[in-house]
Design a protein around this motif. Structure first.
Motif: not given
Length: 572
Positions: A58-80
């Motif tokens: 569920r969390g990955v799907e929500l994150l992917q929805q946002w990533i799909d709206t962003q310009e391609p590039g390197a992302l910093w990722l944190r999971v708590d």
């Protein structure tokens, strides 16, 4: 660069081996996903579920929805993940906030037991949601900032009533951070280290990396005209509009200390521009009534500060030593004479602040920092030129410092200057002063919750003096009542604790412009302020700690005193 999916997998593997389910009535697993390209505040989504896989997907799907709206590039990722939750009443929460230093509340908050509306500690603090302004020293709910960030996170969903009708839930979280290099870093959970990566060992290599990072940040703040971008309040990326020329000069000194280690070309270029700015734009020359030519650093409000001339000496002497240059010697003479002109010839005390217009006294005493800075600056100039005038001024001043028990201030500049003084005048009275300056301050060094970077400087300057003292059989009795083991325990604790004031990327990502502050140092209780002098003190402390880590058991030699020197000493 490691693919984002692979980094997600690395984070998932870390969580699988570390997190455990929460007890009912809470969701068994709750994950917060944070991502940014470094140019904008991290986008945060969270999801829960009855089992690990459901919550993760569920969390990955929500994150992917946002990533799909962003310009391609390197992302910093944190999971708590939420590793603990505790229900409290709103009254209990506000009471707990009132007992907590501002920006030191280290829990997340959820407004329902399903954690549908929830924020991590990093979100709360980076968005000033628990900050009431500089006039309120404790944490407090900021309703306006709560509303702004709630809209950012949850869009048009209605914000919970404040205070809510029912209970709220305090969340303890732990996490993992993964940059484009694909290396996962475990994130500390509860306690004062919460929110940044686990560092098992603070060795010389890691300390050097911190020095490189902090000095690179300072170099980037130097503009083409030689002035610094003075500072930032990073929650909302607000620049500090004021300026302080004393801190300009002292920051150049710290940059020179760092350059001695790193030999970085960009850092040297920034130093050259910034020190020229001091000499040509910030220092003004005067002729005194007795015909003596002096110079003073001019600060805001048209003030001349004793400490301003002192840090100019420190920076320019360091430059001359490192660059094997004599370019600043004429100006150094005038700056030192300026300090000498501020000394009362009878008592040895220094006067602190003058009006720049007519050199009249504005304030006899402002802050004890200036005394230590002035003495240290003159001693460093003496080390460069061996001109006895500067040592004489310092010894006269120390008579006043001792008579007035200046050691009670536990000032880091006094620690620096007494360490330097005992190199040239290894007298018991000076060693006693240096020991008293730290001896009853060790509990404070061990227990202080703010990072207070000058404490590390205090300890390491004192440690240099201790090394020489131990090598002097006639002086070792001074250590009979000194708790050496506690001293070194406090020193090590303070060095490691300063890691909590470094803007690791996993912390910087929650502020408005992460890349602008990443790799710098901050003061948490001052709204996470990043100011050049804040960075300077962390930097000087870590430079000294790096030297401490590399030093051999052989202590530096003490400069012997001649019989003539000894006969001049009158301090009892």
């Amino acid at each position: 660069m490691i693919a984002f999916r692979e980094r997600l997998r690395a984070c998932r593997d870390h969580l699988l081996s570390h997190c455990a389910p929460l007890p009912a009535p809470y969701p068994a697993y709750v994950f917060f996903f944070s991502a940014t390209d470094g140019q904008q505040r991290a986008h945060v989504v969270h999801a829960g579920g009855p089992d690990f896989t459901t919550a993760w997907q569920r969390g990955v799907e929500l994150l992917q929805q946002w990533i799909d709206t962003q310009e391609p590039g390197a992302l910093w990722l944190r999971v708590d993940w939420v590793e603990g939750a505790r229900a409290v009443s709103w009254e209990r929460l506000t009471h707990q906030l009132a007992l907590t230093k501002r920006n030191y509340f280290r829990y997340g908050i959820a407004f329902d037991e399903d954690f549908e509306c929830a924020f991590t500690e990093q979100e709360l603090n980076a968005n000033a949601m628990l900050y009431g302004g500089s006039g309120i020293e404790h944490a407090v709910v900021n309703r306006g900032n709560f509303g702004i960030y709630h809209r950012t996170r949850f869009g048009p969903a209605p914000m919970p009533e404040l205070p809510p009708a029912g209970q709220v839930y305090l969340l303890s979280t732990r996490g993992v951070f993964c940059q484009p290099d694909g290396v996962p870093h475990a994130i500390e959970g509860a306690g004062l280290n919460a929110g940044r990566r686990v560092v098992d060992r603070l060795d010389s290599e890691r300390v050097l990396a911190l020095v490189r990072s902090g000095s690179s940040f300072l170099a980037q703040q130097v503009r083409d005209n030689g002035a610094f971008v003075y500072g930032h309040f990073p929650c909302f990326d607000r620049r500090i509009p004021t300026y302080n020329t004393l801190r300009h000069a002292s920051s150049v000194y710290a940059m020179l200390e760092a350059w001695e280690l790193t030999r970085d070309d960009a850092l040297r270029d920034a130093i050259e521009v910034a020190i020229e700015h001091v000499a040509k734009e910030l220092v003004r020359q005067y002729t005194l009534p007795d015909g003596q030519e002096v110079a003073f650093l001019i600060d805001t409000a048209d003030e001349i500060k004793l400490g301003g001339n002192a840090v100019c000496l420190l920076a320019m002497v360091k430059y001359c030593e490192l660059m094997d240059s004599d370019r600043w010697l004429p100006l150094l003479e005038k700056l030192a004479l300026g300090i000498a002109s501020l000394q009362d010839p009878q008592t040895g005390r220094f006067y602190h602040v003058l009006h720049a217009g007519d050199l009249s006294l504005k304030q006899a005493s402002r802050i004890i920092y200036y005394d230590g800075e002035a003495a240290f600056g003159l001693l460093r100039l003496y080390a460069l030129t061996r001109d006895g005038r500067w040592l004489a001024v310092v010894e006269k001043a120390f008579g006043y410092f001792i008579a007035n028990e200046h050691w009670r201030a536990h000032d880091h500049w006094l620690s620096y200057c007494v360490n330097e003084l005992t190199r040239w005048r290894p007298l018991e009275v000076y060693f006693r002063f240096g020991l008293l300056n730290v001896a009853d301050h060790l509990d404070f060094v061990l227990e202080r919750k703010t990072t207070f970077p000058t404490l590390l400087e205090l300890m390491l300057a004192a440690e240099q003096m201790l090394r020489r003292l131990r090598a002097m059989p006639t002086m070792r009795h001074l250590l009979d009542d000194f708790d050496t083991a506690k001293f070194y325990r406090a020193l090590e604790h303070r060095a490691h604790y300063l890691l909590n004031g470094f803007f690791w990327p996993e912390m910087a990502m929650y502020f408005k412009k992460p890349a602008a502050i990443n790799g710098s140092f901050f003061i948490r209780h001052q709204a996470f302020r990043v100011r050049i002098d804040d960075v300077e003190h962390y930097l000087s402390g870590f430079v000294a700690y790096h030297r401490f880590l590399l030093q051999t058991p052989i202590v530096e030699s003490v400069v012997p005193m001649s019989k003539q020197d000894l006969s001049r000493v009158t301090i009892q």
